[in-house]
Write a protein that holds these residues in place. Structure first.
Motif, PDB file in Angstrom:
ATOM      1  N   GLY A  29      -8.607  21.682  43.461  1.00  0.00           N
ATOM      2  CA  GLY A  29     -10.037  21.726  43.200  1.00  0.00           C
ATOM      3  C   GLY A  29     -10.686  22.913  43.875  1.00  0.00           C
ATOM      4  O   GLY A  29     -10.036  23.754  44.486  1.00  0.00           O
ATOM      5  N   LYS A  30     -12.015  22.974  43.785  1.00  0.00           N
ATOM      6  CA  LYS A  30     -12.738  24.103  44.375  1.00  0.00           C
ATOM      7  C   LYS A  30     -12.533  24.123  45.877  1.00  0.00           C
ATOM      8  O   LYS A  30     -12.507  23.097  46.535  1.00  0.00           O
ATOM      9  CB  LYS A  30     -14.232  23.996  44.050  1.00  0.00           C
ATOM     10  N   LEU A  31     -12.422  25.334  46.406  1.00  0.00           N
ATOM     11  CA  LEU A  31     -12.246  25.483  47.838  1.00  0.00           C
ATOM     12  C   LEU A  31     -13.596  25.411  48.523  1.00  0.00           C
ATOM     13  O   LEU A  31     -14.441  26.289  48.364  1.00  0.00           O
ATOM     14  CB  LEU A  31     -11.580  26.834  48.153  1.00  0.00           C
ATOM     15  N   GLY A  32     -13.811  24.358  49.273  1.00  0.00           N
ATOM     16  CA  GLY A  32     -15.059  24.243  50.002  1.00  0.00           C
ATOM     17  C   GLY A  32     -14.993  25.014  51.299  1.00  0.00           C
ATOM     18  O   GLY A  32     -13.971  25.586  51.645  1.00  0.00           O
ATOM     19  N   LYS A  33     -16.070  25.038  52.019  1.00  0.00           N
ATOM     20  CA  LYS A  33     -16.085  25.752  53.291  1.00  0.00           C
ATOM     21  C   LYS A  33     -15.198  25.017  54.281  1.00  0.00           C
ATOM     22  O   LYS A  33     -15.214  23.804  54.365  1.00  0.00           O
ATOM     23  CB  LYS A  33     -17.515  25.849  53.836  1.00  0.00           C
ATOM     24  N   ASN A  34     -14.442  25.780  55.019  1.00  0.00           N
ATOM     25  CA  ASN A  34     -13.573  25.208  56.021  1.00  0.00           C
ATOM     26  C   ASN A  34     -14.240  25.387  57.384  1.00  0.00           C
ATOM     27  O   ASN A  34     -14.631  26.497  57.732  1.00  0.00           O
ATOM     28  CB  ASN A  34     -12.224  25.920  56.005  1.00  0.00           C
ATOM     29  N   PRO A  35     -14.397  24.320  58.157  1.00  0.00           N
ATOM     30  CA  PRO A  35     -15.065  24.475  59.456  1.00  0.00           C
ATOM     31  C   PRO A  35     -14.269  25.400  60.363  1.00  0.00           C
ATOM     32  O   PRO A  35     -13.048  25.390  60.357  1.00  0.00           O
ATOM     33  CB  PRO A  35     -15.088  23.050  60.012  1.00  0.00           C
ATOM     34  N   THR A  36     -14.972  26.207  61.101  1.00  0.00           N
ATOM     35  CA  THR A  36     -14.270  27.084  62.040  1.00  0.00           C
ATOM     36  C   THR A  36     -13.699  26.247  63.165  1.00  0.00           C
ATOM     37  O   THR A  36     -14.158  25.152  63.457  1.00  0.00           O
ATOM     38  CB  THR A  36     -15.243  28.130  62.632  1.00  0.00           C
ATOM     39  N   GLY A  37     -12.676  26.760  63.814  1.00  0.00           N
ATOM     40  CA  GLY A  37     -12.056  26.007  64.882  1.00  0.00           C
ATOM     41  C   GLY A  37     -11.137  26.892  65.680  1.00  0.00           C
ATOM     42  O   GLY A  37     -10.839  28.017  65.313  1.00  0.00           O
ATOM     43  N   THR A  38     -10.691  26.393  66.795  1.00  0.00           N
ATOM     44  CA  THR A  38      -9.785  27.129  67.651  1.00  0.00           C
ATOM     45  C   THR A  38      -8.625  26.235  68.046  1.00  0.00           C
ATOM     46  O   THR A  38      -8.690  25.018  67.928  1.00  0.00           O
ATOM     47  CB  THR A  38     -10.488  27.596  68.941  1.00  0.00           C
ATOM     48  N   LEU A  39      -7.541  26.849  68.485  1.00  0.00           N
ATOM     49  CA  LEU A  39      -6.435  26.107  69.035  1.00  0.00           C
ATOM     50  C   LEU A  39      -6.913  25.488  70.324  1.00  0.00           C
ATOM     51  O   LEU A  39      -7.393  26.155  71.227  1.00  0.00           O
ATOM     52  CB  LEU A  39      -5.252  27.040  69.305  1.00  0.00           C
ATOM     53  N   ARG A  40      -6.792  24.200  70.407  1.00  0.00           N
ATOM     54  CA  ARG A  40      -7.396  23.469  71.516  1.00  0.00           C
ATOM     55  C   ARG A  40      -6.723  23.820  72.843  1.00  0.00           C
ATOM     56  O   ARG A  40      -5.516  23.825  72.969  1.00  0.00           O
ATOM     57  CB  ARG A  40      -7.244  21.968  71.266  1.00  0.00           C
ATOM     58  N   VAL A  41      -7.547  24.099  73.833  1.00  0.00           N
ATOM     59  CA  VAL A  41      -7.029  24.324  75.183  1.00  0.00           C
ATOM     60  C   VAL A  41      -7.809  23.440  76.141  1.00  0.00           C
ATOM     61  O   VAL A  41      -8.970  23.091  75.890  1.00  0.00           O
ATOM     62  CB  VAL A  41      -7.178  25.798  75.624  1.00  0.00           C
ATOM     63  N   SER A  42      -7.172  23.065  77.221  1.00  0.00           N
ATOM     64  CA  SER A  42      -7.854  22.217  78.202  1.00  0.00           C
ATOM     65  C   SER A  42      -8.907  23.017  78.931  1.00  0.00           C
ATOM     66  O   SER A  42      -8.727  24.178  79.235  1.00  0.00           O
ATOM     67  CB  SER A  42      -6.822  21.665  79.190  1.00  0.00           C
ATOM     68  N   GLN A  43      -9.995  22.368  79.210  1.00  0.00           N
ATOM     69  CA  GLN A  43     -11.105  23.042  79.888  1.00  0.00           C
ATOM     70  C   GLN A  43     -10.983  22.914  81.402  1.00  0.00           C
ATOM     71  O   GLN A  43     -10.364  22.009  81.905  1.00  0.00           O
ATOM     72  CB  GLN A  43     -12.449  22.435  79.434  1.00  0.00           C
TER      73      GLN A  43
ATOM     74  N   ASP B 179      -5.411  35.076  65.261  1.00  0.00           N
ATOM     75  CA  ASP B 179      -4.354  34.564  64.386  1.00  0.00           C
ATOM     76  C   ASP B 179      -3.758  33.274  64.928  1.00  0.00           C
ATOM     77  O   ASP B 179      -3.390  32.370  64.160  1.00  0.00           O
ATOM     78  CB  ASP B 179      -3.249  35.602  64.220  1.00  0.00           C
ATOM     79  N   LEU B 180      -3.649  33.176  66.234  1.00  0.00           N
ATOM     80  CA  LEU B 180      -3.089  31.987  66.866  1.00  0.00           C
ATOM     81  C   LEU B 180      -4.069  30.826  66.914  1.00  0.00           C
ATOM     82  O   LEU B 180      -3.730  29.744  67.403  1.00  0.00           O
ATOM     83  CB  LEU B 180      -2.624  32.322  68.285  1.00  0.00           C
ATOM     84  N   GLY B 181      -5.271  31.033  66.387  1.00  0.00           N
ATOM     85  CA  GLY B 181      -6.272  29.968  66.348  1.00  0.00           C
ATOM     86  C   GLY B 181      -7.216  29.962  67.522  1.00  0.00           C
ATOM     87  O   GLY B 181      -7.996  29.017  67.698  1.00  0.00           O
ATOM     88  N   GLY B 182      -7.178  31.004  68.354  1.00  0.00           N
ATOM     89  CA  GLY B 182      -7.994  31.038  69.557  1.00  0.00           C
ATOM     90  C   GLY B 182      -9.330  31.724  69.367  1.00  0.00           C
ATOM     91  O   GLY B 182      -9.687  32.171  68.277  1.00  0.00           O
ATOM     92  N   ASP B 183     -10.075  31.820  70.449  1.00  0.00           N
ATOM     93  CA  ASP B 183     -11.409  32.421  70.472  1.00  0.00           C
ATOM     94  C   ASP B 183     -11.279  33.879  70.898  1.00  0.00           C
ATOM     95  O   ASP B 183     -10.981  34.179  72.055  1.00  0.00           O
ATOM     96  CB  ASP B 183     -12.302  31.648  71.441  1.00  0.00           C
ATOM     97  N   LYS B 184     -11.516  34.798  69.975  1.00  0.00           N
ATOM     98  CA  LYS B 184     -11.326  36.226  70.230  1.00  0.00           C
ATOM     99  C   LYS B 184     -12.440  36.848  71.051  1.00  0.00           C
ATOM    100  O   LYS B 184     -12.297  37.987  71.516  1.00  0.00           O
ATOM    101  CB  LYS B 184     -11.191  36.986  68.908  1.00  0.00           C
ATOM    102  N   ASP B 185     -13.556  36.162  71.235  1.00  0.00           N
ATOM    103  CA  ASP B 185     -14.740  36.806  71.808  1.00  0.00           C
ATOM    104  C   ASP B 185     -15.107  36.328  73.207  1.00  0.00           C
ATOM    105  O   ASP B 185     -16.238  36.514  73.640  1.00  0.00           O
ATOM    106  CB  ASP B 185     -15.930  36.624  70.859  1.00  0.00           C
TER     107      ASP B 185
END
Length: 451
Positions: free
Chosen positions: A437-451, A205-211
């Motif tokens: 208009g039509k809803l196109g595909k939304n690219p997946t993404g995550t809340l950005r974190v520093s690597q 939900d917070l935009g992060g990577d769950k896996d």
């Protein structure tokens, strides 16, 4: 009559008028002052006609609340909806194609916002958070808040609530939580569109990577918690809901009346499972990133409360509960409300949505004689406090659409390339929210974190 006597008469009339108009607010403000909280003492002298909140500064009205799943977030959302209506604010609401959520679980986009609800002051419906998109939609001074819940209780609630909707849960024999937790990878498919309910839902939900898994999950959780802390000014904790409201009030300079509530979207006791310590441990292990987030922000919450002074916080919590009970008893004929199943609620508009036959979500019904007591405004306040999320969202969309049309579409025709619309001074809106208009595909993404 001498000028001195005339002056005294005018002062008396003004004082009586003020007390009649602000009596409730003033009584609670004075009570809070009596409690001896430092922040009240510093702000009480500033209470006048120019300062509505009693904090020495205006109420903050630009709020982005990330509504997480199964965390008491529906209660917070209802609070924000009512605040928006009382203060004539605009709430960002989803387009029809998204129903009452912003096309969840897709990453939030401004194109999911209904054009009749922009530019908004408040956003509070379910979304998968995108910091960049929310920033483009909301004013620059927006305060971001969210709420977390202890992972064991939250996951048990998710498993029960979405048992018939999440494929990972539907595969489990007899719908057993214990069986799922013994071998979660036997049932979980990370690529499925509804897999977010089955693992690290808060992180998703917070935009992060769950896996993220293993040692990588620990490192990622630490970085992700730091990023969330940079974005969100307050992370509430469901298990300490009233204490969280103490911090929320100070952050937004709101009155006590602005954070009164009744609990919404709750299950019956028979729909809940008792968790052993062993099961709680397995849930935390399976939802390791969520567990790390909860631990981090639970500790953060209590650091903030300790800085205020725990005795002062305890007294303000007591005051909040007294004010809440007083308001609620006024709505329910002098008694605290009785939770009812959907079938027992006479007013169909007050019936909460039922996820399945196995899970009962309870709600409230107003006594039949409430309409004969008090004003229509008082009854409206009572109804709004117990109105379920779906019904309230639709009601707000209708009222805001009517306001939008009266303000912008009934004006004389203007020669422009797009429909005239509201603009917030100093903030340029991007064009997407104006298009349906039509809803196109939304690219997946995550809340950005520093690597």
């Amino acid at each position: 009559m001498s000028q001195k006597k005339l002056f005294l008469v005018l002062v008396a009339i003004s004082t009586i008028s003020f007390l009649l108009h602000h009596g409730g607010h003033l009584s609670w403000t004075l009570e809070a002052f009596r409690l001896g909280c430092p922040s009240f003492r510093s702000s009480l002298s500033s209470v006048d006609g120019a300062v509505a909140s009693g904090w020495g500064r205006p109420k903050h009205t630009s709020v982005a609340f990330l509504k997480t799943h199964k965390t008491a977030s529906s209660t917070v959302q209802n609070m924000l909806f009512r605040f928006a209506e009382r203060n004539n604010l605009t709430v960002a609401l989803p387009i029809t194609a998204c129903d009452h959520q912003f096309c969840y679980p897709r990453l939030f986009s401004g194109s999911f916002v209904h054009p009749h609800t922009v530019p908004p002051d408040i956003v509070t419906s379910h979304m998968r958070f995108s910091r960049a998109e929310v920033r483009r939609l909301m004013p620059n001074d927006t305060v971001h808040i969210t709420i977390l819940r202890e992972p064991g209780a939250m996951f048990e609630s998710l498993f029960s609530y979405y048992n018939q909707y999440c494929q990972s849960f539907r595969r489990v024999p007899n719908g057993s939580l214990e069986v799922f937790l013994k071998h979660p990878w036997a049932y979980y498919r990370l690529e499925e569109h509804d897999s977010m309910y089955a693992r690290n839902t808060l992180t998703f939900d917070l935009g992060g990577d769950k896996d993220r898994a293993g040692a990588e999950a620990t490192t990622y959780a630490r970085r992700f918690a730091a990023e969330v802390e940079r974005v969100f000014s307050l992370v509430m904790i469901a298990e300490h809901f009233d204490e969280s409201l103490v911090l929320l009030r100070r952050l937004l300079a709101w009155d006590l009346e602005d954070v009164l509530y009744v609990k919404l979207n709750m299950r019956t006791p028979s729909s809940k499972s008792r968790l052993s310590e062993g099961l709680r441990g397995k849930i935390r292990e399976w939802n390791a990133i969520d567990a790390a987030l909860y631990d981090h922000f639970n500790a953060s919450l209590w650091r903030q409360l300790s800085a205020l002074g725990l005795p002062c916080v305890a007294r303000e919590v007591q005051l909040l509960r007294r004010a809440r009970d007083q308001l609620v008893r006024g709505c329910f004929g002098g008694r605290l409300p009785q939770l009812r199943s959907a079938s027992q609620i006479a007013n169909k508009d007050l019936r909460p949505w039922q996820p399945s036959a196995k899970v009962a979500i309870v709600g409230y019904d107003l006594p039949a004689n409430v309409s004969s007591k008090g004003s229509g405004l008082a009854r409206d306040t009572c109804v709004k406090m117990i109105l379920p999320e779906v019904q309230y969202t639709r009601l707000l969309l209708r009222s805001q659409s009517l306001r939008y049309r009266s303000r912008f579409l009934l004006r004389p025709t203007r020669h422009t390339s797009r429909p005239p619309g509201p603009r917030r001074e100093g903030i340029a809106l991007r064009p997407e929210p104006w298009r349906l208009g039509k809803l196109g595909k939304n690219p997946t993404g995550t809340l950005r974190v520093s690597q």
